[in-house]
Design a protein around this motif. Structure first.
Motif, PDB file in Angstrom:
ATOM      1  N   LEU A 361       1.335  -1.939 -10.302  1.00  0.00           N
ATOM      2  CA  LEU A 361       2.760  -2.058  -9.975  1.00  0.00           C
ATOM      3  C   LEU A 361       3.250  -0.825  -9.244  1.00  0.00           C
ATOM      4  O   LEU A 361       3.998  -0.931  -8.256  1.00  0.00           O
ATOM      5  N   ALA A 362       2.840   0.360  -9.708  1.00  0.00           N
ATOM      6  CA  ALA A 362       3.277   1.606  -9.076  1.00  0.00           C
ATOM      7  C   ALA A 362       2.857   1.660  -7.615  1.00  0.00           C
ATOM      8  O   ALA A 362       3.670   1.956  -6.725  1.00  0.00           O
ATOM      9  N   PHE A 363       1.613   1.373  -7.343  1.00  0.00           N
ATOM     10  CA  PHE A 363       1.154   1.480  -5.959  1.00  0.00           C
ATOM     11  C   PHE A 363       1.654   0.321  -5.104  1.00  0.00           C
ATOM     12  O   PHE A 363       1.797   0.478  -3.876  1.00  0.00           O
ATOM     13  N   PHE A 364       1.925  -0.817  -5.693  1.00  0.00           N
ATOM     14  CA  PHE A 364       2.589  -1.885  -4.945  1.00  0.00           C
ATOM     15  C   PHE A 364       3.984  -1.424  -4.516  1.00  0.00           C
ATOM     16  O   PHE A 364       4.411  -1.676  -3.382  1.00  0.00           O
ATOM     17  N   LEU A 367       3.414   1.528  -1.782  1.00  0.00           N
ATOM     18  CA  LEU A 367       2.715   1.205  -0.529  1.00  0.00           C
ATOM     19  C   LEU A 367       3.181  -0.086   0.133  1.00  0.00           C
ATOM     20  O   LEU A 367       2.904  -0.303   1.316  1.00  0.00           O
ATOM     21  N   VAL A 368       3.886  -0.943  -0.612  1.00  0.00           N
ATOM     22  CA  VAL A 368       4.310  -2.224  -0.045  1.00  0.00           C
ATOM     23  C   VAL A 368       5.831  -2.385  -0.113  1.00  0.00           C
ATOM     24  O   VAL A 368       6.489  -2.512   0.924  1.00  0.00           O
ATOM     25  N   ALA A 369       6.379  -2.373  -1.322  1.00  0.00           N
ATOM     26  CA  ALA A 369       7.800  -2.693  -1.484  1.00  0.00           C
ATOM     27  C   ALA A 369       8.706  -1.674  -0.803  1.00  0.00           C
ATOM     28  O   ALA A 369       9.610  -2.041  -0.036  1.00  0.00           O
ATOM     29  N   ARG A 370       8.496  -0.402  -1.068  1.00  0.00           N
ATOM     30  CA  ARG A 370       9.344   0.635  -0.455  1.00  0.00           C
ATOM     31  C   ARG A 370       9.186   0.676   1.067  1.00  0.00           C
ATOM     32  O   ARG A 370      10.195   0.634   1.781  1.00  0.00           O
ATOM     33  N   SER A 432       4.664   8.680  -9.489  1.00  0.00           N
ATOM     34  CA  SER A 432       5.550   9.118  -8.406  1.00  0.00           C
ATOM     35  C   SER A 432       5.645  10.635  -8.376  1.00  0.00           C
ATOM     36  O   SER A 432       5.596  11.255  -7.304  1.00  0.00           O
ATOM     37  N   ILE A 433       5.781  11.257  -9.554  1.00  0.00           N
ATOM     38  CA  ILE A 433       5.818  12.715  -9.616  1.00  0.00           C
ATOM     39  C   ILE A 433       4.540  13.307  -9.043  1.00  0.00           C
ATOM     40  O   ILE A 433       4.575  14.290  -8.288  1.00  0.00           O
ATOM     41  N   VAL A 434       3.404  12.688  -9.348  1.00  0.00           N
ATOM     42  CA  VAL A 434       2.113  13.227  -8.914  1.00  0.00           C
ATOM     43  C   VAL A 434       1.882  12.992  -7.421  1.00  0.00           C
ATOM     44  O   VAL A 434       1.665  13.944  -6.655  1.00  0.00           O
ATOM     45  N   VAL A 435       1.938  11.733  -6.979  1.00  0.00           N
ATOM     46  CA  VAL A 435       1.564  11.442  -5.586  1.00  0.00           C
ATOM     47  C   VAL A 435       2.606  11.977  -4.601  1.00  0.00           C
ATOM     48  O   VAL A 435       2.247  12.494  -3.528  1.00  0.00           O
ATOM     49  N   HIS A 436       3.882  11.875  -4.946  1.00  0.00           N
ATOM     50  CA  HIS A 436       4.898  12.432  -4.055  1.00  0.00           C
ATOM     51  C   HIS A 436       4.949  13.953  -4.164  1.00  0.00           C
ATOM     52  O   HIS A 436       5.185  14.643  -3.170  1.00  0.00           O
ATOM     53  N   GLY A 437       4.723  14.465  -5.378  1.00  0.00           N
ATOM     54  CA  GLY A 437       4.738  15.914  -5.558  1.00  0.00           C
ATOM     55  C   GLY A 437       3.604  16.616  -4.845  1.00  0.00           C
ATOM     56  O   GLY A 437       3.738  17.759  -4.402  1.00  0.00           O
ATOM     57  N   ILE A 438       2.460  15.953  -4.724  1.00  0.00           N
ATOM     58  CA  ILE A 438       1.324  16.541  -4.004  1.00  0.00           C
ATOM     59  C   ILE A 438       1.517  16.448  -2.492  1.00  0.00           C
ATOM     60  O   ILE A 438       1.123  17.346  -1.743  1.00  0.00           O
ATOM     61  N   SER A 439       2.151  15.388  -2.031  1.00  0.00           N
ATOM     62  CA  SER A 439       2.216  15.129  -0.590  1.00  0.00           C
ATOM     63  C   SER A 439       3.461  15.681   0.099  1.00  0.00           C
ATOM     64  O   SER A 439       3.452  15.879   1.312  1.00  0.00           O
ATOM     65  N   VAL A 440       4.526  15.961  -0.658  1.00  0.00           N
ATOM     66  CA  VAL A 440       5.792  16.286  -0.008  1.00  0.00           C
ATOM     67  C   VAL A 440       5.725  17.582   0.796  1.00  0.00           C
ATOM     68  O   VAL A 440       6.143  17.622   1.960  1.00  0.00           O
ATOM     69  N   LYS A 441       5.201  18.653   0.216  1.00  0.00           N
ATOM     70  CA  LYS A 441       5.185  19.932   0.933  1.00  0.00           C
ATOM     71  C   LYS A 441       4.262  19.922   2.147  1.00  0.00           C
ATOM     72  O   LYS A 441       4.655  20.378   3.226  1.00  0.00           O
TER      73      LYS A 441
END
Length: 459
Positions: A361-364, A367-370, A432-441
């Motif tokens: 659900l998280a990756f859907f 990667l898809v819904a948003r 979300s904290i992990v994947v966005h937190g790693i990629s944002v900077k």
């Protein structure tokens, strides 16, 4: 549940660590939320099992904590808006907070219906809980200060400020389909009360309240803006009064607080510009009509004070606005609430909380819904594909979703559904904290490097 001394020790130790190492931590390629989450997972049931926070039993407390955190964050976001409300500048964020959010809700609801086989009302409610982007955890991709005019930051900040309020009608729709809220036989009660009335009244209440407070402040301070006021109390007071009124009249409280902050700041800027214009306006000579600059004769005491201010680097211009003066305090409260709530998220998770259903659900959603919602919402905006891609990726989920979940539980969500939603929501927030937190900077650094290249080429 962790004992009070250990809880103080944990939070205090983490705050000391972050305070002492803040300059070094800023250089790390990850966000501070990942550090808070790691600490929560370490001392929680996942690793050391020093404490466990039960969100089902403590839903009332967690609802209040998340509600306060979101309100403070919305006010901070509104104060930092660099432009007043107008169609041209706000069109894209409004479409993201409405069209994109509805697409995201629909896609998540469809996923839950066909994959999880949940009732329709539960699917809509789950989609609404996970739809809004978070103003608390997304500080690294939001406007840094009121003078920040970066378009990507503006879009993401404005969207997060609006969609925490615009998601609320769909939370009520999901609860209505589950029989927990009155929507009317044909759904028209929901349309008129939860959508039209709540949205419009919340926006109007916020704009009027913020404007009135700004004018009252400047009237009390006088033409020279010399009278000191308790700016922090004024900001918190505005949040409390506006949100309290909105709850009493069933208006959109999150929308009201956000737009109250926008109106307060923008009105203060207009009034400040008027005063500066009057101070700088040349004064004509009565006899010849020749305009000469106005010369102010300073007393010895005034001259000494002016020199002292200049030596210390302080401005002799009119006082800063209340909205900007209170912003630092609000941001400190925002960071403190982030520390506590992310620690609690780590303390809610067990190893068996993880499942392929929740991760899928998280990756859907990511990667898809948003991305699909953003692409539809930004059709015809003229934005570059890079801008659309970054906007689609930086849809951080966090404290807002946790608040809506606790709200639904407190309003009668059946326990079996509540337990499922807690697991799904916590995993989505954690990932979300992990994947966005790693990629944002790294991604934001790439964006800024590409923007500097044309500037250097021109030079």
């Amino acid at each position: 549940m962790i004992s009070d001394p250990l809880w103080f020790l944990l939070v205090g130790g983490l705050l000391l660590f972050m305070g002492l190492t803040s300059s070094r931590l800023k250089r790390l390629p990850v966000t501070s939320a990942i550090i808070y989450l790691s600490a929560g997972l370490l001392v929680g049931p996942t690793v050391l099992n020093l404490f466990h926070f039960n969100p089902l039993k403590e839903s009332a407390l967690l609802e209040v904590l998340t509600e306060i955190a979101v309100l403070i964050s919305l006010f901070s976001a509104g104060v930092k808006m660099p432009a007043p409300v107008n169609v041209k500048r706000w069109r894209t964020p409004v479409l993201l907070a409405s069209v994109s959010m509805m697409v995201s809700i629909a896609l998540v609801a469809a996923f839950a219906y066909y994959v999880f086989h949940l009732p329709l009302g539960a699917c809509v409610l789950l989609g609404a809980i996970l739809a809004p982007t978070d103003p608390v955890l997304a500080t690294d991709v939001q406007i840094r200060h009121p003078g920040d005019h970066d378009q990507l930051r503006f879009t993401l900040t404005c969207e997060a400020g609006i969609n925490d309020g615009s998601a609320f009608p769909f939370v009520m729709l999901g609860m209505g389909l589950l029989g927990l809220h009155e929507v009317g036989e044909t759904g028209m009660d929901w349309v008129w009360l939860d959508v039209v009335w709540a949205t419009l009244s919340g926006i109007v209440l916020g704009l009027v309240s913020g404007t009135l407070l700004a004018r009252l402040i400047w009237k009390i301070r006088g033409g020279q803006q010399s009278r000191d006021l308790m700016d922090d109390f004024l900001g918190l007071g505005l949040i409390g009064v506006v949100y309290g009124i909105s709850v009493l009249i069933n208006a959109g409280g999150f929308l009201a607080v956000f737009f109250a902050a926008v109106a307060l700041h923008q009105t203060e800027l207009k009034l400040a510009s008027v005063i500066r214009h009057k101070q700088q306006r040349p004064k004509p000579m009565p006899a010849t009509g020749i305009a000469l600059p106005e010369v102010k004769i300073l007393s010895v005491a005034d001259a000494d004070k002016k020199g002292e201010l200049e030596e210390t680097g302080k401005s002799t211009d009119p006082a800063d606005t209340v909205s900007e003066s209170s912003l630092v305090f609000k941001e400190h409260l925002e960071r403190l609430s982030e520390v506590i709530l992310i620690l609690l998220v780590g303390g809610m998770l067990f190893l068996n909380s993880w499942s392929w259903r929740a991760v899928g659900l998280a990756f859907f959603l990511f990667l898809v819904a948003r991305p699909a919602g953003v692409l539809l919402g930004m059709l015809g905006s003229g934005s570059s594909w890079r801008m659309r891609g970054l906007t689609g990726w930086f849809g951080v989920r966090g404290i807002g979703s946790l608040y809506y979940l606790m709200y639904a539980i407190q309003h009668g969500l059946p326990e079996p559904l509540a337990l499922q939603f807690i697991q799904l929501t916590l995993i989505v927030i954690t990932l979300s904290i992990v994947v966005h937190g790693i990629s944002v900077k790294p991604l934001m650094n790439i964006v800024w490097r590409r923007r500097r290249l044309p500037e250097k080429a021109v030079q």
